[in-house]
Design an enzyme around this catalytic site. Structure first.
Site, PDB file in Angstrom:
ATOM      1  N   CYS B 162       0.710  -0.902  -0.096  1.00  0.00           N
ATOM      2  CA  CYS B 162      -0.240  -0.547  -0.189  1.00  0.00           C
ATOM      3  C   CYS B 162       0.297   1.340   0.103  1.00  0.00           C
ATOM      4  CB  CYS B 162      -1.095   0.172   0.871  1.00  0.00           C
ATOM      5  SG  CYS B 162      -1.375  -1.793   1.342  1.00  0.00           S
ATOM      6  N   HIS B 294      -3.811   7.504   5.715  1.00  0.00           N
ATOM      7  CA  HIS B 294      -3.223   6.984   4.879  1.00  0.00           C
ATOM      8  C   HIS B 294      -5.354   5.917   5.015  1.00  0.00           C
ATOM      9  CE1 HIS B 294      -1.758   3.084   3.347  1.00  0.00           C
ATOM     10  NE2 HIS B 294      -2.043   2.049   3.977  1.00  0.00           N
ATOM     11  N   GLU B 305      -2.576   5.532  13.222  1.00  0.00           N
ATOM     12  CA  GLU B 305      -2.744   6.541  12.333  1.00  0.00           C
ATOM     13  C   GLU B 305      -2.951   8.016  12.961  1.00  0.00           C
ATOM     14  OE1 GLU B 305      -4.437   6.943   7.829  1.00  0.00           O
ATOM     15  OE2 GLU B 305      -2.609   8.271   8.183  1.00  0.00           O
ATOM     16  N   LYS B 326      -9.807   7.580   0.310  1.00  0.00           N
ATOM     17  CA  LYS B 326     -10.407   6.434  -0.071  1.00  0.00           C
ATOM     18  C   LYS B 326     -11.297   5.925   0.311  1.00  0.00           C
ATOM     19  CE  LYS B 326      -5.731   4.474   1.048  1.00  0.00           C
ATOM     20  NZ  LYS B 326      -4.573   4.696   1.727  1.00  0.00           N
ATOM     21  N   HIS B 331      -9.667   1.516  -1.818  1.00  0.00           N
ATOM     22  CA  HIS B 331      -8.183   1.936  -2.203  1.00  0.00           C
ATOM     23  C   HIS B 331      -7.292   1.115  -3.081  1.00  0.00           C
ATOM     24  CE1 HIS B 331      -4.317   1.148   0.186  1.00  0.00           C
ATOM     25  NE2 HIS B 331      -4.042   0.525   1.616  1.00  0.00           N
ATOM     26  N   PHE B 390       1.132  -3.285   4.466  1.00  0.00           N
ATOM     27  CA  PHE B 390       1.815  -3.990   4.941  1.00  0.00           C
ATOM     28  C   PHE B 390       2.968  -4.388   4.867  1.00  0.00           C
ATOM     29  CE2 PHE B 390      -2.662  -7.066   4.816  1.00  0.00           C
ATOM     30  CZ  PHE B 390      -3.223  -6.049   5.584  1.00  0.00           C
TER      31      PHE B 390
END
Lengths: 85, 403
Positions: B162, B294, B305, B326, B331, B390
C-alpha cells in the site's frame, strides 16, 4: 471426534500447545494466539466443518460468533453446523 | 540540492477518467464505490469496490498493444498521457536520457494471472497466449511508459504494497533532488479487482461488505479500488526556465520500516516517518495544514494513524485537517498514494480540502478533524501524504504550494 475436540485440536495446533493444555475456559489471548493466528484458526474451522464463519477482524463482536473463549467458539461452531447443514 | 516541481498530473480511477473529473468528485464528496461487475462475483463474499466504469480499452489502444497491456498498464498509460501532455514536455536527445520512470505497483498483472490460471486449471487448456509473462510482470507499466514517450533515464518499479506509489514518488524526488535526472515520470497503478484478487483479500477478513468509512466509530474495513495516478516531477529551475505551470512543489519525504509485524500498523513507525518528512522538508509542525491520511477504514489503521499524528503534532494536531479519500475511490493498493497526491495538490493549489465521506459516528480514538462528509475551503501552504503498508514499510511525502 466431537466438535469440541476437533476445535481444540485446531486451536492447540495454532498455539503450538498440547491439546490437553487447552480447555473450554481458555481465551485465545491466554493461549498466545494473535490476530493472524485467530484468522488462521477461523479458516481451519471453516475447512474442517464446511461452514462459513461470519467474522470480520474490524468488528469481532458484530456477529453472533463469540470468540472470547474456546468454549464460546465451540458453541458458535455447533450453532453454525446446525444452521448451515 | 535541486528543488522539485510537479508540472503534470494524470489519473483514471473510480471517481473519474482524468484529473478535473476526479477533483470535482472529491470536491462534491462523491462515492465511486459500488457493486463489483466482474466474472464469478456471486462466489465472492465481498462484492463492492471502487471499480473504473465506462472505460473501453479498444478506443485507446490497438490490437497489438492490447495483447501486451494488462489493465494496470492500460491505466498507467492513460494517466501518463494526460500528465505528460499537461507538462508540455517532449522527450528527445539529452532530455530523453535525463528522464526516467519510477512507478509503484503491488500485484502486477493480476487480471492476466487470473484469466490464464482459469484457462489452464479450470478449462484444462495446455496452451496460453505467448505474451502472458511480459503482460503480467510488475515492471510492464513502467517499461511501456518509457517506450511510448522515449524516456531513457533511470526506470524501475517499486513494490511495497500500500506504500508503493509513495515510495516510488519519493525515489523520483530523490533522483531529481540529487541530480541523477532532470525529469521523472512517477506515481503508480493497480488493478486487482478480479475474482482471484478479491478472493485473496477476503481471506484476511479485513474487508468491508458495505462501505469504506475511515475514522468513523462504525467503520468495518477497507474497500478495494483500481486505477492509476501519474505525475511529471521536474527540476524546479528547468520548469521555471521554460515557463511551465507548476502544480505544486515536492519538498521532502521520509521512508522507514516498523520491523515488527507483517500486517499490524505501528504507532511509533508511523510517527517516526511523519516526523522524518517534516525534518527532511525543514518544516515546523505548525506549517502543515492538511494531511491526506492512509485512512484505510480498518479498526487498526485509523486509530494508530491518529495517535501517531497526535504524537508528532502535539497541540497543532487539533488545528490541522486530515482526511481519507479512500472513502471515495477505495484503496488502490500500489497506486493509492498517487491518486491521493491529487487531493494534496488540490489542497495547496486550489485551497479545497477533500472530505472523508461515509463518516457517521465519532470515535474518541480518532479525535482529529477528519473533514467529515463535506469538502472545505482552507488556505493551506503545506500538505503531507501518508502511506503505511502491510509489512510495516512506511513512506510520507511533503508538498508545498508553488511559489
Amino acid at each position: 471426534m466431537s466438535i469440541q475436540n476437533r476445535v481444540i485440536a485446531i486451536i492447540s495446533e495454532q498455539a503450538l500447545l498440547d491439546p490437553q493444555d487447552v480447555t473450554v475456559d481458555s481465551t485465545l489471548e491466554e493461549l498466545g494466539i494473535d490476530s493472524l493466528g485467530l484468522v488462521e484458526s477461523i479458516f481451519a474451522i471453516e475447512e474442517a466443518f464446511d461452514v462459513s464463519v461470519p467474522f470480520n477482524a474490524n468488528e469481532p463482536s458484530a456477529s453472533d460468533f463469540d470468540i472470547s473463549t474456546v468454549g464460546s467458539i465451540v458453541a458458535g461452531v455447533t450453532q453454525l453446523i446446525k444452521e448451515q447443514s | 540540492m535541486k528543488r522539485v516541481a510537479i508540472t503534470g498530473a494524470g489519473t483514471i480511477n473510480a471517481l473519474g477518467h482524468d484529473v478535473p473529473a476526479t477533483l470535482e468528485a472529491m470536491r462534491e464528496g462523491r462515492c465511486g464505490i459500488g457493486p463489483l461487475k466482474i466474472r464469478d462475483v456471486e462466489r465472492l463474499a465481498i462484492r463492492i469496490g471502487g471499480q473504473v466504469h465506462g472505460f473501453d480499452p479498444e478506443t485507446q489502444f490497438n490490437r497489438q498493444q492490447l495483447s501486451l497491456y494488462d489493465r494496470f498498464t492500460q491505466f498507467t498509460l492513460i494517466a501518463a498521457r494526460q500528465a505528460i501532455a499537461q507538462s508540455g514536455l517532449e522527450f528527445s536527445g539529452a532530455l530523453s536520457a535525463r528522464t526516467g520512470v519510477v512507478l509503484g505497483n503491488s500485484g502486477g498483472g493480476m487480471t492476466t494471472l487470473d484469466d490464464n490460471y482459469r484457462s489452464v486449471y479450470e478449462d484444462g487448456k495446455n496452451r496460453v497466449h505467448p505474451f502472458v509473462v511480459p503482460k503480467l510482470m510488475n515492471n510492464a507499466a513502467a517499461s511501456h511508459v518509457s517506450m511510448e514517450f522515449n524516456l531513457k533515464g533511470p526506470s524501475f518499479t517499486v513494490s511495497t504494497a500500500c506504500a508503493s506509489s509513495n515510495h516510488a514518488m519519493a525515489q523520483a524526488f530523490q533522483m531529481i533532488h540529487g541530480g541523477a535526472a532532470s525529469v521523472m515520470v512517477t506515481g503508480g497503478s493497480e488493478s486487482m479487482l478480479c475474482f482471484g484478487g478479491v478472493k485473496a483479500w477476503e481471506g484476511l477478513r479485513v474487508m468491508s461488505k458495505d462501505a469504506c468509512r475511515p475514522f468513523s466509530a462504525n467503520r468495518n474495513g477497507m474497500v478495494q479500488g483500481e486505477g492509476a495516478g501519474i505525475f511529471v516531477f521536474e527540476e524546479y529551475e528547468h520548469a521555471r526556465a521554460r515557463g511551465a505551470d507548476i502544480l505544486a512543489e515536492v519538498i521532502g519525504y521520509a521512508m522507514s520500516s516498523d520491523a515488527s509485524d507483517i500486517v499490524m500498523p505501528s504507532r511509533q513507525g508511523a510517527a517516526r516517518t511523519i516526523q522524518g518528512a517534516l525534518q527532511d522538508a525543514r518544516l515546523n509542525p505548525e506549517d502543515v495544514g492538511y494531511i491526506n491520511a492512509h485512512g484505510t477504514g480498518t479498526a487498526a489503521n485509523d486509530k494508530t494513524e491518529c495517535a501517531a499524528v497526535a504524537d508528532v503534532f502535539g497541540v497543532h494536531a487539533d488545528n490541522l485537517m486530515m482526511s481519507s479519500t479512500k472513502s471515495m475511490h477505495g484503496h488502490l493498493i500500489g497506486g493509492t498514494g498517487a491518486v491521493e497526491l491529487l487531493a494534496c495538490i488540490m489542497a495547496v493549489r486550489d485551497g479545497v480540502i477533500a472530505p472523508t465521506i461515509g463518516y457517521q459516528e465519532a470515535d474518541p480514538e480518532c479525535g482529529l478533524d477528519v473533514v467529515p462528509n463535506e469538502a472545505r475551503e482552507a488556505d493551506v501552504d503545506v500538505a503531507l501524504s501518508n502511506a503505511f503498508a502491510f509489512g510495516g514499510l512506511n513512506a510520507v511525502l511533503a508538498l508545498r504550494r508553488a511559489s
